[in-house]
Design a protein around this motif. Sequence first.
Motif, PDB file in Angstrom:
ATOM      1  N   ALA A  16      -4.606   2.915   4.273  1.00 46.45           N
ATOM      2  CA  ALA A  16      -4.850   2.395   2.652  1.00 46.45           C
ATOM      3  C   ALA A  16      -3.349   1.165   3.220  1.00 46.45           C
ATOM      4  O   ALA A  16      -3.767   0.265   4.375  1.00 46.45           O
ATOM      5  CB  ALA A  16      -3.522   2.655   1.423  1.00 46.45           C
ATOM      6  N   SER A  41      -5.957   0.370  -2.739  1.00 39.72           N
ATOM      7  CA  SER A  41      -6.303   1.769  -1.529  1.00 39.72           C
ATOM      8  C   SER A  41      -5.178   2.612  -2.137  1.00 39.72           C
ATOM      9  O   SER A  41      -5.047   3.954  -0.721  1.00 39.72           O
ATOM     10  CB  SER A  41      -6.488   1.219  -0.290  1.00 39.72           C
ATOM     11  OG  SER A  41      -5.588   0.682   0.113  1.00 39.72           O
ATOM     12  N   ALA A  86      -4.983   6.489  -2.280  1.00 35.26           N
ATOM     13  CA  ALA A  86      -4.352   7.919  -0.582  1.00 35.26           C
ATOM     14  C   ALA A  86      -3.349   8.879  -1.108  1.00 35.26           C
ATOM     15  O   ALA A  86      -3.895   9.705  -0.969  1.00 35.26           O
ATOM     16  CB  ALA A  86      -4.507   6.334   0.702  1.00 35.26           C
ATOM     17  N   SER A 110       0.247   3.506   6.233  1.00 31.14           N
ATOM     18  CA  SER A 110       0.222   2.060   5.103  1.00 31.14           C
ATOM     19  C   SER A 110       1.043   1.501   6.133  1.00 31.14           C
ATOM     20  O   SER A 110       1.905   0.563   5.462  1.00 31.14           O
ATOM     21  CB  SER A 110       0.425   2.470   4.061  1.00 31.14           C
ATOM     22  OG  SER A 110       2.320   3.157   4.046  1.00 31.14           O
ATOM     23  N   ALA A 155       0.896  -1.368  -0.342  1.00 30.70           N
ATOM     24  CA  ALA A 155      -0.012   0.062  -0.010  1.00 30.70           C
ATOM     25  C   ALA A 155       0.766   0.859   0.083  1.00 30.70           C
ATOM     26  O   ALA A 155       0.297   2.004  -0.792  1.00 30.70           O
ATOM     27  CB  ALA A 155      -0.936  -0.077   1.524  1.00 30.70           C
ATOM     28  N   GLY A 181      -9.841   7.465   0.858  1.00 35.46           N
ATOM     29  CA  GLY A 181      -8.960   7.338   1.575  1.00 35.46           C
ATOM     30  C   GLY A 181      -8.505   8.313   2.337  1.00 35.46           C
ATOM     31  O   GLY A 181      -7.642   7.947   3.997  1.00 35.46           O
TER      32      GLY A 181
END
Length: 491
Positions: free
Chosen positions: A454, A477, A481, A210, A16, A438
């Motif tokens: 994320a 995601s 984001a 993340s 992510a 996000g």
Amino acid sequence: MAENEYDVVIVGYGGAGAAAAIEAADAGGSVLVIEKFGDGGGTTRMAGGNIRSVLDAEKMIDHFHALCDGTTDRESVVAHVEGLARLPDWIERRGGLMRSDPSEKLGAPRKSGPPYPGATPGTGFPGVVGADGIGLRYRWPKNPRNGLSRGAAAWAMLAENVGSRKIDVITETAVKRLNRDGFSGRVTGLVAEQGGKEIEVRAKQGIVLSSGGFSWNPELMRQWLGVAVHSAAPPHRNTGEGIVMAQAVGAALWHMSGVVMSMGIAVPEYEATFSFHIKERGFIMVDRLGKRFCDESKLAGHSGGLLLDGRDHHAALRRRLPSYVIFDEATRLAGPIIATERGFNTDAGWSEDNSMPIEKGWITSASSIAELAAKLDLPADALAETIDSYNRGIETGADPFGRGAANAAPIEKGPFYGVAVWPTLYNTQGGPRRTARGEIVDPWGAPIPGLFGAGELGSIFNTLYPGGVNYGEAFVSGRVAGAAALGATPK
Ligand SMILES: Cc1cc2nc3c(=O)[nH]c(=O)nc-3n(C[C@H](O)[C@H](O)[C@H](O)COP(=O)(O)OP(=O)(O)OC[C@H]3O[C@@H](n4cnc5c(N)ncnc54)[C@H](O)[C@@H]3O)c2cc1C
């Protein structure tokens, strides 16, 4: 630009984080990624890497939305499926290779027979609305450019793309807390620990959290799952700091009890578990009283562990913690009782005939069931009766748990083997709640300015896991984001 000041600062360099960094750089921002370990990759690098393909977007949205049990807004599910549909192209344009598995056939009934747990083509919940909108798994075949497959191939593609852009990455730097402007409430930067010292970094546009879930945080597991369990993910990476940091600036949490919990074998030499995956029919699973409790041929790969962590309501004991897999010589010789091609311990050298783990004492062997029971500290009479009853059930076609004859073989010829299996986390789903863009939100649903999330930190998925979706979500995601932090949408 002042030192230690970037448009976008990304916490955690897994799938992510890398996708967010690529997208933020492509949107024209200056980008810093901070990783607490000496290298990036996280769980993403050692995972299977399977991603669900989209057969019918509307149906897939219905299906995922239903699986979220009313905990996730439809807009977020729509954003996820739209991103998923565009993902293969995004990956191939950046040098990755994804293919659906030609050996799988959608709509085919689950074939009877080993291995167990078996994989389901399509979703793990074929009875839930929209199930026929879910396509086959995309996998990462061996890439001729670098010889890598699965998660390693995915990670090589991401790392190459980060490396070829103007993105700064610092490792061995653990982010500890977020800074927030007391007046506007905006998240303006963070504090991290590097070489025993604290450093501050400012984020002009936004911070993307993340840093994964809490598969390696026993305290968070006890609080949210009721029990601390083993993990197959890379040890001590995903310890939930991102979740706690978001909480500290007022984030709402969601999906904290959602987990992907399989079954694993824990040994002293390795911190992460080996994923249980047995290749022949001559086996059963018993609790600590030596009794069976399920049709072992129907164990679910992504939630089988949940069956093991249940508690006896009267005695308040967890009698399946651990459970024991008992098997015979033919099953030992049929192949490794773990998945050798994925996970963290692929270098362990687990032999095809399981002789290596037997020599090491990871699997217990005995010439009789009575001897095996004594070595495993199980009640000998109960275990003998359980195995007799299982063998009789195959003869009569009346297995006490309904296990079909095509999925069972008698346990008759020794030597006999036993091994403890434990509930094992692949990943957690919980974390700060986020919008379809996000943005991390507060308990009233208002975005916390400057803060984005994320990946498996605050996944849109909850307790029902259809299989092969967290990987796609890390990419989708992360992209959303990274772009949203700059007020953009993914390119
Ligand atoms: C064995 C296994 C197989 C799997 N196979 C599949 C599959 O086939 N398909 C699927 O959909 N899912 C699969 N999963 C799950 C999936 O791989 C993960 O959910 C996904 O890769 C998570 O990506 P992420 O970027 O959110 O987190 P990660 O890739 O785990 O990255 C998080 C990073 O953040 C870093 N970090 C943590 N805290 C801090 C901090 N305070 N400061 C700085 N850095 C920090 C960590 O070190 C880590 O590098 C599997 C999981 C396992 C364990």
